[in-house]
Design an enzyme around this catalytic site. Sequence first.
Site, PDB file in Angstrom:
ATOM      1  CB  CYS A 121      -0.955   0.009   1.182  1.00 15.61           C
ATOM      2  SG  CYS A 121      -2.067  -1.403   1.188  1.00 15.61           S
ATOM      3  CG  HIS A 246      -3.019   3.294   2.087  1.00 13.43           C
ATOM      4  ND1 HIS A 246      -3.688   2.951   0.926  1.00 13.43           N
ATOM      5  CD2 HIS A 246      -3.117   2.218   2.925  1.00 13.43           C
ATOM      6  CE1 HIS A 246      -4.158   1.724   1.049  1.00 13.43           C
ATOM      7  NE2 HIS A 246      -3.833   1.263   2.248  1.00 13.43           N
ATOM      8  CG  ASN A 276      -7.119  -0.530   1.435  1.00 11.16           C
ATOM      9  OD1 ASN A 276      -6.320  -0.333   0.521  1.00 11.16           O
ATOM     10  ND2 ASN A 276      -6.736  -0.879   2.647  1.00 11.16           N
TER      11      ASN A 276
END
Length: 320
Positions: A121, A246, A276
Amino acid sequence: MTLTIPQAAAGARVLAFGDYQPATVVTNDDLAQKVDTDDAWIRSRVGIAERRIAGPGEGVVEMAVQAGGKAIAGSGLSPEDIDLVIVATCSGESPMPAHAPVVADRLGIRAPGAFDLNAACAGFCYALATASAAVRGGSARNVLVVGAEKMSQWVDWTDRSTCIIFADGAGAAVVAASDEPGIGPVVWGSAGDQHDKIIIPDRHSFIRQEGQAVFRWATGAIAPVALEACERAGISPGDLAAIVPHQANLRIVDAIARKVKAPNAVVADDIVHSGNTSAASIPLALSRMIERGDVPSGAPALLVGFGAGLAYAAQVIRIP
Ligand code: UT7
């Protein structure tokens, strides 16, 4: 005999962002029909209302091509001007070839340096830092940086602790040399002793994570990294026009933003409608903020990536 090295550029900056999301919207109610969950739980614990999931023929390459094409179009450059392509991803269909040369070929970019980068990520921030260093060091003129993920193919759709979180999409940036630096120093690191906290253990397994442990780490360890990135760029948090963490969990995003204390900054909350999307989440969120006119061109934005590894990276950039 000394080796000749190219003349370094004073700085690098992002010329344009681009983004892409698959057409299929999956709502919390859709998921509640498959696993034991509900809209209220997902919204209150994670902040997601809906997410986009790629179709069967739509892979990391296809999404990266869409986002990358949009970024190149917005940059005013043409594909021939790009000489390095970096695709940040951790959810590809196969380990080789890398996605980057295929993406480059589809976009008509001829013979660039091309490689994938896996920092999960945090991948986009790592790739942006690598692109900036390549441009400043003279080993590339113009770089296409893409974060692209098809997380849905690594998710167990019967596991309510993960299937409600992860999603698909892509975001991209074109990086070029500039007299005025537009990409600040990266602050990056990792905690490999905790590598098992978010993991796809082998090719036959799905993603699993120790949610609470990662939550505690992300809400504690990441804000200092973000603040150090501001300090190293010579920017006070009060000058920030945007904070783009993020998009892991809206509660994590809010916790980081609270600690950074940037009263004038718009805080990205793209997770609400995008879920996500791992390495895609930062460029996807920022591209959409720019498109909506939420953030002024030229103003500083703080990018902060964190996730499996546990790898993290942050830098301040000038919004193109
Ligand atoms: O992008 C990579 C980085 N990843 C992250 O940053 C993730 C960080 N972690 C998180 O975002 C959160 O920990 C999660 C969203 C993963 C989970 O939220 P949580 O508030 O930490 O929930 P929990 O795991 O502590 O679970 C609380 C309860 C449990 O039930 P009991 O044991 O209290 O009865 C779970 O079984 O919620 C239950 N639960 C659910 N209930 C309804 C877990 N998933 C669900 C669900 N719907 N989808």
